[in-house]
Scaffold this active site. Structure first.
Site, PDB file in Angstrom:
ATOM      1  N   HIS A 133      55.911  39.805  14.711  1.00 37.94           N
ATOM      2  CA  HIS A 133      55.653  38.227  15.096  1.00 37.94           C
ATOM      3  C   HIS A 133      56.042  37.501  13.953  1.00 37.94           C
ATOM      4  O   HIS A 133      56.349  37.601  12.799  1.00 37.94           O
ATOM      5  CB  HIS A 133      54.255  37.914  15.485  1.00 37.94           C
ATOM      6  CG  HIS A 133      53.240  38.354  14.003  1.00 37.94           C
ATOM      7  ND1 HIS A 133      53.264  37.343  13.045  1.00 37.94           N
ATOM      8  CD2 HIS A 133      52.437  39.529  13.843  1.00 37.94           C
ATOM      9  CE1 HIS A 133      52.429  37.972  12.144  1.00 37.94           C
ATOM     10  NE2 HIS A 133      51.930  39.086  12.465  1.00 37.94           N
TER      11      HIS A 133
ATOM     12  N   GLU B  13      47.682  44.835  15.571  1.00 34.79           N
ATOM     13  CA  GLU B  13      47.431  45.189  14.081  1.00 34.79           C
ATOM     14  C   GLU B  13      46.281  46.098  14.014  1.00 34.79           C
ATOM     15  O   GLU B  13      45.296  46.125  14.840  1.00 34.79           O
ATOM     16  CB  GLU B  13      47.440  43.665  13.365  1.00 34.79           C
ATOM     17  CG  GLU B  13      47.329  44.085  11.872  1.00 34.79           C
ATOM     18  CD  GLU B  13      48.570  44.609  11.128  1.00 34.79           C
ATOM     19  OE1 GLU B  13      48.491  46.152  11.287  1.00 34.79           O
ATOM     20  OE2 GLU B  13      49.503  44.064  10.560  1.00 34.79           O
TER      21      GLU B  13
END
Length: 219
Positions: free
Chosen positions: A15, A90
């Site tokens: 990202h 994550e």
């Protein structure tokens, strides 16, 4: 000989930058949005992918906002719908979430030592994941994507920790060894899956960026 028509080629994208990335603050499952730099990086990624002229069969992304925002920039330029998969999140850093690396080391020196040592079975207090459990969920997600898209190319927008696992999956490097490869925000990383085997094709291509932060503070 390998049947390359069965190969799945995956372009993985970390990202774009967030304010917490800039502060070297551990995000984990906390839902932090992109900052202005990150939004610009997401647009740069979308343009770079468009310039390839390569068709992608699908776009998968983590369900956290920073990954969804990055994927949204790509969907605006490509005829794709972002498929959210929570397994691409994550790692959950437990009580480290919200702390900078420096704060985590100062407040929890023994836990930080075990974190830095990459002990596969060490799980963070307060619902954090062990490296082994995190690796298992990332492997499962990547294998499912590859099996579903044999003979195709796909995009995956995810996080720095996930990319660490993917690089090791494709290169055969153990979980416990120190990382010796970069993971910049919004860079392109390519792996290939053929007949059950993974191969690293290219890594940390950031030619479309004016510089990007690595996942780790000293990398």
């Amino acid at each position: 000989m390998q049947n390359l028509s069965n190969s799945c080629r995956i372009c993985l994208i970390r990202h774009g930058e967030t304010a917490w990335n800039a502060e070297r603050r551990l995000q984990g499952h906390l839902d932090i949005p992109l900052n202005e730099t990150g939004l610009a990086q997401a647009e740069a990624v979308a343009r770079r992918l468009q310039a390839f002229g390569q068709g992608f069969a699908a776009l998968y992304c983590s369900d956290l906002q920073r990954a969804r925002q990055t994927a949204a920039a790509i969907t605006h330029r490509h005829a794709l719908e972002a498929i959210q998969d929570g397994r691409l999140r994550e790692r959950h850093y437990g009580l480290f979430q919200g702390l900078t690396y420096g704060e985590a080391e100062q407040c929890h020196p023994e836990l930080y030592r075990r974190f830095k040592a990459r002990e596969p079975e060490f799980g963070f207090p307060e619902h954090g994941e062990s490296l082994g459990a995190f690796s298992a969920r990332v492997h499962a997600a990547l294998h499912d994507i590859a099996d579903h898209h044999a003979g195709q190319a796909v995009l995956v927008v995810t996080h720095g920790g996930v990319l660490d696992i993917v690089h090791r999956l494709a290169s055969g490097e153990p979980l416990s060894t120190p990382r010796d490869f970069p993971i910049p925000n919004a860079a392109l990383n390519w792996v290939e899956h053929t007949n059950g085997a993974w191969r690293l094709l290219a890594w940390a291509d950031e030619g479309h960026l004016g510089g990007a932060l690595d996942e780790l503070p000293n990398a």
